[in-house]
Design a protein around this motif. Structure first.
Motif, short mmCIF file in Angstrom:
data_model
loop_
_atom_site.label_atom_id
_atom_site.label_comp_id
_atom_site.label_asym_id
_atom_site.label_seq_id
_atom_site.Cartn_x
_atom_site.Cartn_y
_atom_site.Cartn_z
N UNK A 43 0.90 -1.22 0.14
CA UNK A 43 0.02 0.02 -0.09
C UNK A 43 0.73 1.37 0.30
N UNK A 44 0.28 2.19 -0.55
CA UNK A 44 1.08 3.52 -0.54
C UNK A 44 1.27 4.14 0.99
N UNK A 48 5.11 4.53 2.20
CA UNK A 48 5.52 5.94 2.64
C UNK A 48 6.13 6.18 3.90
N UNK A 49 5.66 5.14 4.72
CA UNK A 49 6.20 5.25 6.23
C UNK A 49 7.91 5.44 6.25
N UNK A 108 -4.82 -3.15 13.63
CA UNK A 108 -4.64 -1.92 14.20
C UNK A 108 -3.51 -1.19 13.34
N UNK A 109 -2.50 -1.92 12.93
CA UNK A 109 -1.42 -1.36 12.47
C UNK A 109 -1.61 -1.25 10.83
N UNK A 110 -1.93 -2.19 10.01
CA UNK A 110 -2.19 -1.91 8.59
C UNK A 110 -3.60 -1.43 8.11
#
Length: 169
Positions: A43-44, A48-49, A108-110
């Motif tokens: 995922x973008x 981008x993180x 939670x994260x993704x």
């Protein structure tokens, strides 16, 4: 049947049977699959993180988690066959809760795109791991030892998730 209920049912089987292993393997596999549904390293948002250089490559997570999940299934089955009565039920509940928290982290994260919620999830997972290992060690020290790599990897995930959260605050 909910994972905890399935584990309780498995925990009432006769010690020494393979039925408990089959149920724990099924529940662990279901938790892994449920958690994996939320993971999207392409995922973008994720790409981008700002991630630390020491983060393992995305392919390595499946390579690590596969044997960890196998060890959780084995340790859970082995310990549940050893435990008796209320101790067995509490151990089954602890394992079921641990697997639920394990699966929840990826959501939670993704799925939520929340590095902070991910940190909270990994901290809860670390606490759940400590409780599961403590409870397992009371009846089956060998099974508890088999859970140590899982707890170590989750502790690493907490450090990594925290580093990502700090870099992306």
């Amino acid at each position: 049947m909910r994972p905890v209920n399935a584990l309780r049912t498995a925990s009432s089987s006769t010690p020494g049977t393979y039925g408990t292993y089959a149920v724990t393997a099924t529940i662990v596999t279901a938790a892994a699959m449920l958690g994996a549904k939320a993971v999207d390293t392409e995922s973008s948002w994720y790409r981008e993180l700002n991630k630390p250089q020491w983060q393992p490559p995305p392919w390595s997570f499946a390579a690590v988690w596969t044997p960890l999940y196998a060890s959780i299934a084995w340790a859970g089955g082995h310990a549940l066959q050893t435990a008796q009565g209320p101790t067995r039920r509490r151990l089954a509940a602890s394992l079921g809760a641990n697997l639920a928290v394990n699966s929840a982290w990826t959501w939670l994260f993704f799925a939520r795109h929340s590095v902070r919620a991910g940190v909270a999830g990994t901290v809860l997972l670390d606490l759940s791991n400590a409780e599961l290992i403590r409870r397992t060690a009371r009846t089956d020290p060998i099974a508890a030892a088999a859970l140590l790599p899982y707890a170590a990897w989750c502790a690493f995930a907490t450090v990594l998730n925290t580093a990502i959260a700090r870099r992306n605050a």
